[in-house]
Write an enzyme that holds these catalytic residues in place. Sequence first.
Site, PDB file in Angstrom:
ATOM      1  CE1 TYR A 269       2.513  11.010   0.713  1.00 55.92           C
ATOM      2  CE2 TYR A 269       4.950  11.920   1.197  1.00 55.92           C
ATOM      3  CZ  TYR A 269       3.752  11.374   1.569  1.00 55.92           C
ATOM      4  OH  TYR A 269       3.467  10.708   2.982  1.00 55.92           O
TER       5      TYR A 269
ATOM      6  CG  HIS B  22      -1.087   2.268   4.347  1.00 55.28           C
ATOM      7  ND1 HIS B  22      -1.181   3.620   4.424  1.00 55.28           N
ATOM      8  CD2 HIS B  22       0.158   1.931   3.730  1.00 55.28           C
ATOM      9  CE1 HIS B  22      -0.206   4.279   3.465  1.00 55.28           C
ATOM     10  NE2 HIS B  22       0.197   3.069   3.168  1.00 55.28           N
TER      11      HIS B  22
ATOM     12  CG  PHE C 105       5.291   6.632   4.985  1.00 56.32           C
ATOM     13  CD1 PHE C 105       3.973   6.582   4.525  1.00 56.32           C
ATOM     14  CD2 PHE C 105       6.150   5.560   4.470  1.00 56.32           C
ATOM     15  CE1 PHE C 105       3.170   5.662   4.353  1.00 56.32           C
ATOM     16  CE2 PHE C 105       5.430   4.579   4.500  1.00 56.32           C
ATOM     17  CZ  PHE C 105       4.032   4.322   4.394  1.00 56.32           C
TER      18      PHE C 105
END
Length: 221
Positions: A67, A187, A78
């Site tokens: 991120y 995804h 994630f």
Amino acid sequence: MHVNISPTWAPILQEQVSKDYFKSLNSFVDKSYRNATCYPAKEDIFKALQQTCFNDLRVVIIGQDPYHDKGQANGLSFSVKDTVAHPPSLKNIFKELESDLGIAIPKSGNLERWATQGVLLLNATLTVAAHKPASHQKKGWETFTDAIISGISTHKQGVVFLLWGGFAKKKAKKIDVSKHHILSSGHPSPLSANRGYWFGNKHFSLTNEYLVSQGKTPINW
């Protein structure tokens, strides 16, 4: 860049860190962190390999990039830090987990609890510049993380690889399916999930069914 990883990974990675490409990558990362804001924190770059011992490895979940917004990335694909709001893909992961196994959506999006059970949460690229997705791709990280995937395939038996989305699915060619189990789907990002390519894949229950069939302990998701 200090490669602080679990010693259990040494047989696979010792050769990689001495190669020219990794030395160039090391210089790039050091310079990038000196000159700009990058994520995750430097001490968390290899967190996936610190948290998951090679000997205990049972599942691999492949992401693409960390991120890139402030305070989100914690070195696991994630996953976010405890107090950070769940990003859209992680929300959908938790929704599928609730639908599949009846596990209530947790307050924390920190997936360390998976990593310490043998779930390798591996991004293909381990660093990124702030607010610039994909900015550290094609600098050598993919060579390093591909070597990890290939090494797991060669040296382990009965690992479940969860390949979510087109990017992750390309890694299938590095996995020996006669020894391991691949589960693939769209995804968990809203774009893919809302088109019907994510929800209902039941990857969490299917992973545990396979692990049990191999005489392994299931994951407490």
